[in-house]
Design a protein around this motif. Structure first.
Motif, PDB file in Angstrom:
ATOM      1  N   GLY A 284       0.805  -1.184   0.027  1.00 28.08           N
ATOM      2  CA  GLY A 284      -0.046  -0.095  -0.164  1.00 28.08           C
ATOM      3  C   GLY A 284       0.890   1.244  -0.021  1.00 28.08           C
ATOM      4  N   VAL A 285       1.978   1.308   0.601  1.00 25.88           N
ATOM      5  CA  VAL A 285       2.794   2.547   0.782  1.00 25.88           C
ATOM      6  C   VAL A 285       3.251   2.895  -0.771  1.00 25.88           C
ATOM      7  CG1 VAL A 285       4.988   1.554   0.970  1.00 25.88           C
ATOM      8  CG2 VAL A 285       4.515   3.510   2.271  1.00 25.88           C
ATOM      9  N   MET A 286       3.427   2.270  -1.461  1.00 24.70           N
ATOM     10  CA  MET A 286       3.757   2.518  -2.847  1.00 24.70           C
ATOM     11  C   MET A 286       2.784   3.259  -3.588  1.00 24.70           C
ATOM     12  SD  MET A 286       6.722   1.323  -3.401  1.00 24.70           S
ATOM     13  CE  MET A 286       7.047   1.658  -5.167  1.00 24.70           C
ATOM     14  N   PHE A 287       1.641   3.345  -3.301  1.00 19.46           N
ATOM     15  CA  PHE A 287       0.548   4.293  -3.840  1.00 19.46           C
ATOM     16  C   PHE A 287       1.000   5.563  -3.505  1.00 19.46           C
ATOM     17  CE2 PHE A 287      -1.498   0.383  -4.337  1.00 19.46           C
ATOM     18  CZ  PHE A 287      -2.837   0.330  -4.576  1.00 19.46           C
ATOM     19  N   THR A 288       1.522   5.948  -2.447  1.00 14.58           N
ATOM     20  CA  THR A 288       1.645   7.312  -2.136  1.00 14.58           C
ATOM     21  C   THR A 288       3.222   7.598  -1.772  1.00 14.58           C
ATOM     22  OG1 THR A 288       0.848   6.987  -0.006  1.00 14.58           O
ATOM     23  CG2 THR A 288      -0.639   7.987  -1.621  1.00 14.58           C
ATOM     24  N   LEU A 289       4.268   6.620  -1.871  1.00 14.22           N
ATOM     25  CA  LEU A 289       5.474   7.028  -1.370  1.00 14.22           C
ATOM     26  C   LEU A 289       6.113   8.208  -1.678  1.00 14.22           C
ATOM     27  CD1 LEU A 289       7.690   5.422   0.430  1.00 14.22           C
ATOM     28  CD2 LEU A 289       8.505   4.474  -1.713  1.00 14.22           C
TER      29      LEU A 289
END
Length: 536
Positions: free
Chosen positions: A437-442
């Motif tokens: 999930g963090v890759m969506f808004t990293l």
């Protein structure tokens, strides 16, 4: 003054807005002319994506109780922020989205102009309490008052106001008054209160359900449940309303058999400020939460009173005012119904700390609580959050929230935690995120570094989308698209100028927390496999 100047003055002087999240664009430069040089005395935070702006505004609103405000560009800016608005709508979070839109004489003509949509207003109406196109600059004070009336006096949520680019420099009259309209939220009527108290006083096995609508009245909530001596389900968004380790607090555990048995056996159930929705009462998705006795419901939204579970007695009222009124009426005669004993028996039967599904995470939250007992924990939809929803207690409301209860978007945790940092700079903030999930808004790490936010990003690295892997395995579906290639998070963090470290056990996590910087974010990557081996 111009329409743009009036907008900024209304936000600042009338409604007390001190922080705005936005990405400038060619259509909004006139807004930024007014903000130039800090003359507006408002902090402008520049995320790296409009979805991040919306999530930051959401986190700011949840921690402060004040609306989060965004300045968003026409077209793609609005489609980008729509997901964040959907999350805020699902959880009744006050958010004001001010956007540009194409010139009035071109609206709806489909001429292929920059950022043009067939109807931006219609698209945003589906993820907002209302979406309005300003066609007369002199009407701006009225439209703004309507937006804040939603925030102050009704069930809150996102509001969208779009301003055609030819109106930003339009001359406007000063409003008759710069005073903020004062709205009183509805209180429960006397007859309904009398009926509710009669049923509650006569109950032998009452149960209370408290939702996020109760966050503003924790003292009244405690007084009420203690007067009733009633076990109480506190949803994820109401964590901390009863304080930490309250003897009547069942936590958000209504999906588990011991609490469901209490709901079926209760002769009166009092539900205040809660949707009684799936992600709080049925996370096992079997429609197994049933209410056996009379149901009393209190909600600010009349329609909500007939959704999910229809009430025997329904009151359209502010949750806080209802808690106060009921507590005052019931407070003089305190019941003895073995509420604490019944609560303890249910929690002992749950035995969450030793449940194999949660045991891995018990030392993680114990370490966090030891190092940062007052922290605000903000989560994505990820493994640590699913466990924390059931394991974590908080000393006050507005100290624990995530995107897993409600809309369930990914990418929420990091930017929402940044908004929490800005809203509550006096408290430590931890973002609970996963490697998927963090890759969506990293990319919002860049904004966190730029704003020097002392944020802890606790990244649970389990090599992909673990929750979906589990669902595929249980459904007999061959894994596809869930075992994704992870990046080197340490190198990525370094590229953003963010402190980072990798840990694999509670001692390593404690050291990392002890050595976190005070003037910027730190990413702590937890190797899930190493951690599970260490705590097994």
């Amino acid at each position: 003054m111009t329409c743009a100047e009036l907008l900024i003055r209304l936000l600042r002087d009338t409604y007390g807005v001190d922080t705005v999240f936005g990405i400038p664009g060619v259509h909004t430069v006139e807004l930024y002319r007014v903000l130039e040089g800090g003359e507006a005395n408002m902090r402008h935070v520049t995320p790296r994506h409009e979805q991040g702006a919306g999530f930051m505004a959401d986190g700011y609103a949840r921690t402060t109780g004040k609306p989060g405000v965004c300045f968003i560009i026409t077209g793609p800016g609005m489609t980008n922020i729509a997901t964040a608005m959907g999350q805020a709508l699902a959880d009744s979070i006050p958010m004001l989205v001010i956007s540009s839109v194409n010139r009035r004489d071109t609206l709806g003509l489909g001429q292929g102009r920059l950022h043009e949509l067939p109807s931006q207003q219609q698209m945003m109406a589906g993820v907002s309490r209302f979406s309005h196109t300003l066609l007369d600059a002199d009407r701006l004070p009225e439209v703004m008052a309507r937006a804040f009336a939603i925030f102050d006096g009704a069930r809150p949520g996102p509001v969208h106001i779009e301003i055609p680019i030819d109106l930003f420099n339009a001359p406007v009259k000063a409003p008759r008054s710069w005073q903020r309209p004062q709205l009183a939220r509805p209180a429960p009527d006397s007859a309904s209160l009398n009926q509710a108290c009669q049923w509650l006083n006569g109950a032998e096995r009452p149960l209370v359900l408290l939702g996020g609508g109760c966050a503003a009245a924790p003292e009244a909530a405690r007084q009420l449940v203690e007067a009733l001596d009633a076990p109480t389900v506190v949803t994820v968004n109401a964590k901390g309303v009863l304080g930490s380790e309250h003897p009547l607090d069942l936590g958000p555990n209504a999906s588990f058999p011991p609490v469901r048995d209490m709901a079926r056996d209760a002769d009166v159930v009092l539900a205040i400020g809660t949707e009684i929705g799936e992600t709080d009462y049925d996370v096992v998705f079997d429609d197994g939460f049933e209410i056996g006795g009379r149901l009393i419901r209190v909600d600010l939204d009349a329609e909500q009173l007939v959704r999910n579970h229809c009430a025997d007695l329904a009151m359209v009222a502010d949750a806080g005012l209802a808690l106060l009124a009921l507590a005052e009426r019931l407070g003089k005669q305190r019941h003895a119904r073995q509420g604490a004993e019944r609560t303890r028996a249910a929690l002992d039967a749950l035995n969450l700390a030793n449940d194999p599904a949660f045991a891995t995470y018990v030392p993680l939250f114990a370490t966090l609580n030891k190092a940062l007992p007052d922290a605000v924990l903000v989560g994505d939809s990820c493994a640590t959050v699913y466990a924390g929803n059931h394991l974590v207690t908080r000393p006050e409301p507005r100290r624990y929230f995530n995107s897993a209860s409600g809309y369930g978007t990914l990418g929420y945790g990091l930017p929402a935690a940044m908004g929490a940092c800005l809203g509550r700079p006096d408290l430590p903030v931890v973002a609970l995120v996963g490697d998927g999930g963090v890759m969506f808004t990293l990319t919002e790490l860049a904004c966190a570094v730029e704003e020097r936010l002392p944020l802890v990003i606790l990244l649970w690295h389990n090599q992909g989308y673990e929750e979906i892997r589990r669902f595929m395995d249980n459904a007999g579906v061959t894994r596809l698209g869930v075992d994704i290639q992870p990046p080197d998070f340490q190198m990525l963090a370094a590229g953003f100028g963010c402190a980072a470290t990798r840990v694999g056990d509670p001692a390593g996590l404690q050291r990392a927390l002890d050595n976190r910087p005070s003037d910027g974010p730190m990413l702590i990557e937890v190797d899930a496999a190493a951690w599970q081996a260490a705590v097994a």
